[in-house]
Design an enzyme around this catalytic site. Structure first.
Site, mmCIF file in Angstrom:
data_model
loop_
_atom_site.group_PDB
_atom_site.id
_atom_site.type_symbol
_atom_site.label_atom_id
_atom_site.label_comp_id
_atom_site.label_asym_id
_atom_site.label_seq_id
_atom_site.Cartn_x
_atom_site.Cartn_y
_atom_site.Cartn_z
ATOM 1 N N LYS A 1 0.830 -1.202 0.000
ATOM 2 C CA LYS A 1 0.000 0.000 0.000
ATOM 3 C C LYS A 1 0.872 1.263 0.000
ATOM 4 O O LYS A 1 2.096 1.180 0.219
ATOM 5 C CB LYS A 1 -0.934 -0.051 1.208
ATOM 6 C CG LYS A 1 -1.967 -1.199 1.125
ATOM 7 C CD LYS A 1 -2.815 -1.275 2.385
ATOM 8 C CE LYS A 1 -3.899 -2.327 2.276
ATOM 9 N NZ LYS A 1 -4.714 -2.412 3.520
ATOM 10 N N PHE B 1 -15.565 2.841 6.980
ATOM 11 C CA PHE B 1 -14.208 3.270 6.637
ATOM 12 C C PHE B 1 -13.918 3.200 5.140
ATOM 13 O O PHE B 1 -12.794 3.478 4.711
ATOM 14 C CB PHE B 1 -13.172 2.439 7.408
ATOM 15 C CG PHE B 1 -13.281 0.936 7.184
ATOM 16 C CD1 PHE B 1 -12.706 0.338 6.070
ATOM 17 C CD2 PHE B 1 -13.956 0.137 8.090
ATOM 18 C CE1 PHE B 1 -12.802 -1.034 5.857
ATOM 19 C CE2 PHE B 1 -14.055 -1.249 7.884
ATOM 20 C CZ PHE B 1 -13.477 -1.825 6.763
ATOM 21 N N ARG C 1 -1.334 -14.731 3.953
ATOM 22 C CA ARG C 1 -2.088 -14.014 5.002
ATOM 23 C C ARG C 1 -1.394 -14.157 6.359
ATOM 24 O O ARG C 1 -1.409 -13.226 7.161
ATOM 25 C CB ARG C 1 -3.527 -14.549 5.091
ATOM 26 C CG ARG C 1 -4.371 -14.321 3.845
ATOM 27 C CD ARG C 1 -5.005 -12.960 3.780
ATOM 28 N NE ARG C 1 -5.963 -12.710 4.825
ATOM 29 C CZ ARG C 1 -6.758 -11.645 4.860
ATOM 30 N NH1 ARG C 1 -6.704 -10.725 3.890
ATOM 31 N NH2 ARG C 1 -7.603 -11.469 5.852
ATOM 32 N N THR D 1 -5.504 -8.151 10.322
ATOM 33 C CA THR D 1 -5.885 -6.881 9.689
ATOM 34 C C THR D 1 -5.466 -5.681 10.540
ATOM 35 O O THR D 1 -4.908 -4.710 10.015
ATOM 36 C CB THR D 1 -7.415 -6.855 9.464
ATOM 37 O OG1 THR D 1 -7.763 -7.968 8.639
ATOM 38 C CG2 THR D 1 -7.856 -5.563 8.800
ATOM 39 N N ARG E 1 2.657 -6.862 9.262
ATOM 40 C CA ARG E 1 1.915 -5.799 9.963
ATOM 41 C C ARG E 1 2.323 -5.716 11.437
ATOM 42 O O ARG E 1 2.370 -4.630 12.011
ATOM 43 C CB ARG E 1 0.407 -6.034 9.830
ATOM 44 C CG ARG E 1 -0.126 -5.736 8.420
ATOM 45 C CD ARG E 1 -1.543 -6.258 8.283
ATOM 46 N NE ARG E 1 -2.179 -5.911 7.023
ATOM 47 C CZ ARG E 1 -3.274 -6.507 6.566
ATOM 48 N NH1 ARG E 1 -3.840 -7.477 7.272
ATOM 49 N NH2 ARG E 1 -3.808 -6.135 5.421
ATOM 50 N N ASN F 1 -1.982 -0.078 7.274
ATOM 51 C CA ASN F 1 -1.425 -1.396 7.604
ATOM 52 C C ASN F 1 -0.557 -1.993 6.505
ATOM 53 O O ASN F 1 -0.365 -3.196 6.426
ATOM 54 C CB ASN F 1 -2.531 -2.353 8.064
ATOM 55 C CG ASN F 1 -3.564 -2.615 7.003
ATOM 56 O OD1 ASN F 1 -3.494 -2.066 5.904
ATOM 57 N ND2 ASN F 1 -4.528 -3.465 7.307
ATOM 58 N N HIS G 1 -1.696 -5.481 1.428
ATOM 59 C CA HIS G 1 -2.922 -6.240 1.148
ATOM 60 C C HIS G 1 -2.549 -7.629 0.657
ATOM 61 O O HIS G 1 -1.587 -7.783 -0.089
ATOM 62 C CB HIS G 1 -3.734 -5.538 0.052
ATOM 63 C CG HIS G 1 -4.790 -6.423 -0.560
ATOM 64 N ND1 HIS G 1 -6.048 -6.558 -0.018
ATOM 65 C CD2 HIS G 1 -4.754 -7.261 -1.638
ATOM 66 C CE1 HIS G 1 -6.745 -7.428 -0.751
ATOM 67 N NE2 HIS G 1 -5.981 -7.864 -1.736
ATOM 68 N N GLU H 1 -8.741 -10.760 -8.186
ATOM 69 C CA GLU H 1 -7.837 -9.624 -8.008
ATOM 70 C C GLU H 1 -6.692 -9.658 -9.025
ATOM 71 O O GLU H 1 -6.308 -8.614 -9.564
ATOM 72 C CB GLU H 1 -7.306 -9.598 -6.565
ATOM 73 C CG GLU H 1 -8.409 -9.232 -5.567
ATOM 74 C CD GLU H 1 -8.035 -9.384 -4.098
ATOM 75 O OE1 GLU H 1 -8.918 -9.133 -3.249
ATOM 76 O OE2 GLU H 1 -6.878 -9.749 -3.791
HETATM 77 P P1 GDP Z 1 -7.514 -7.350 5.147
HETATM 78 O O1 GDP Z 1 -8.022 -8.412 4.213
HETATM 79 O O2 GDP Z 1 -6.754 -7.901 6.317
HETATM 80 O O3 GDP Z 1 -6.720 -6.284 4.430
HETATM 81 O O4 GDP Z 1 -8.788 -6.639 5.805
HETATM 82 P P2 GDP Z 1 -10.238 -6.275 5.167
HETATM 83 O O5 GDP Z 1 -10.398 -6.898 3.828
HETATM 84 O O6 GDP Z 1 -11.254 -6.567 6.203
HETATM 85 O O7 GDP Z 1 -10.156 -4.697 5.029
HETATM 86 C C1 GDP Z 1 -9.426 -4.106 3.971
HETATM 87 C C2 GDP Z 1 -8.620 -2.963 4.506
HETATM 88 O O8 GDP Z 1 -9.522 -1.973 5.021
HETATM 89 C C3 GDP Z 1 -7.716 -3.289 5.687
HETATM 90 O O9 GDP Z 1 -6.477 -3.842 5.297
HETATM 91 C C4 GDP Z 1 -7.557 -1.943 6.336
HETATM 92 O O10 GDP Z 1 -6.584 -1.137 5.650
HETATM 93 C C5 GDP Z 1 -8.925 -1.321 6.127
HETATM 94 N N1 GDP Z 1 -9.767 -1.521 7.304
HETATM 95 C C6 GDP Z 1 -10.350 -2.682 7.711
HETATM 96 N N2 GDP Z 1 -11.042 -2.498 8.849
HETATM 97 C C7 GDP Z 1 -10.887 -1.176 9.167
HETATM 98 C C8 GDP Z 1 -11.355 -0.346 10.236
HETATM 99 O O11 GDP Z 1 -12.054 -0.800 11.142
HETATM 100 N N3 GDP Z 1 -10.980 0.967 10.206
HETATM 101 C C9 GDP Z 1 -10.201 1.485 9.220
HETATM 102 N N4 GDP Z 1 -9.878 2.784 9.251
HETATM 103 N N5 GDP Z 1 -9.740 0.740 8.192
HETATM 104 C C10 GDP Z 1 -10.080 -0.568 8.178
HETATM 105 MG MG MG Z 2 -9.380 -8.256 2.680
#
Ligand code: GDP
Ligand code: MG
Length: 148
Positions: A9, A57, A85, A91, A102, A112, A115, A126
């Site tokens: 990112k 968000f 992962r 996350t 992370r 974070n 991805h 993707e």
């Molecule tokens: P990932 O698969 O671990 O990347 O998580 P998700 O697919 O659930 O979410 C995608 C991205 O959205 C995450 O990597 C974070 O950058 C962001 N994100 C997820 N949950 C939150 C949250 O509660 N607050 C904020 N600000 N960003 C979030």
């Molecule tokens: Mg995700």
């Protein structure tokens, strides 16, 4: 062989973690099959994160991803989606174990660093979205030392 989509990112690029992150996947024994530095526009980022469009968000997430270049990659290997992962960590970096990307390199969920696809099916989608031009087919000569 299984493939996954990994994106460094904008914060990961700005903070100088491209080499560090590539190195962790390389050292594990996975093979790099696609790589590019790209600055994506809003419709593209919204498509990538379409599953999260109802989240509070979502707009901040899209702003973050389009703010600066990202590094888009395809990595290949046995169980690379799930293992990728694990290498990335939870996350929320506050809950990511030390030793994960992370856990070692990030503090907040909204910054974070990286991805990774969450399933083989989302990896397929993707990779098609980010690499419509296709990817190079090659095999690492080290595979005989990584796989029995
Ligand atoms: P990932 O698969 O671990 O990347 O998580 P998700 O697919 O659930 O979410 C995608 C991205 O959205 C995450 O990597 C974070 O950058 C962001 N994100 C997820 N949950 C939150 C949250 O509660 N607050 C904020 N600000 N960003 C979030
Ligand atoms: Mg995700």
């Amino acid at each position: 062989m299984e493939q996954t989509f990994i994106m460094i990112k904008p914060d990961g690029v700005q903070r100088g973690f491209i080499g560090e992150i590539i190195s962790r996947f390389e050292k594990k024994g996975f093979s790099l099959k696609g790589l590019k530095l790209v600055k994506v526009d809003r419709p593209f980022a919204e498509k990538h994160y379409a599953d999260l469009s109802a989240k509070p968000f979502f707009n901040g997430l899209v702003e973050y991803i389009i703010s600066d270049p990202v590094v888009a990659m395809v990595w290949e290997g046995k169980n690379v989606v799930a293992t990728g992962r694990k290498i990335i960590g939870a996350t929320n970096p506050a809950e990511s174990a030390p030793g994960t990307i992370r856990g070692d390199l990030a503090v907040e969920v909204g910054r974070n660093v990286i991805h990774g696809s969450d399933s083989v099916e989302s990896a397929r989608k993707e990779i098609a979205l980010w690499f419509p031009e296709g990817i190079i087919s090659w095999q690492s000569s080290l595979n005989q030392w990584i796989y029995e």
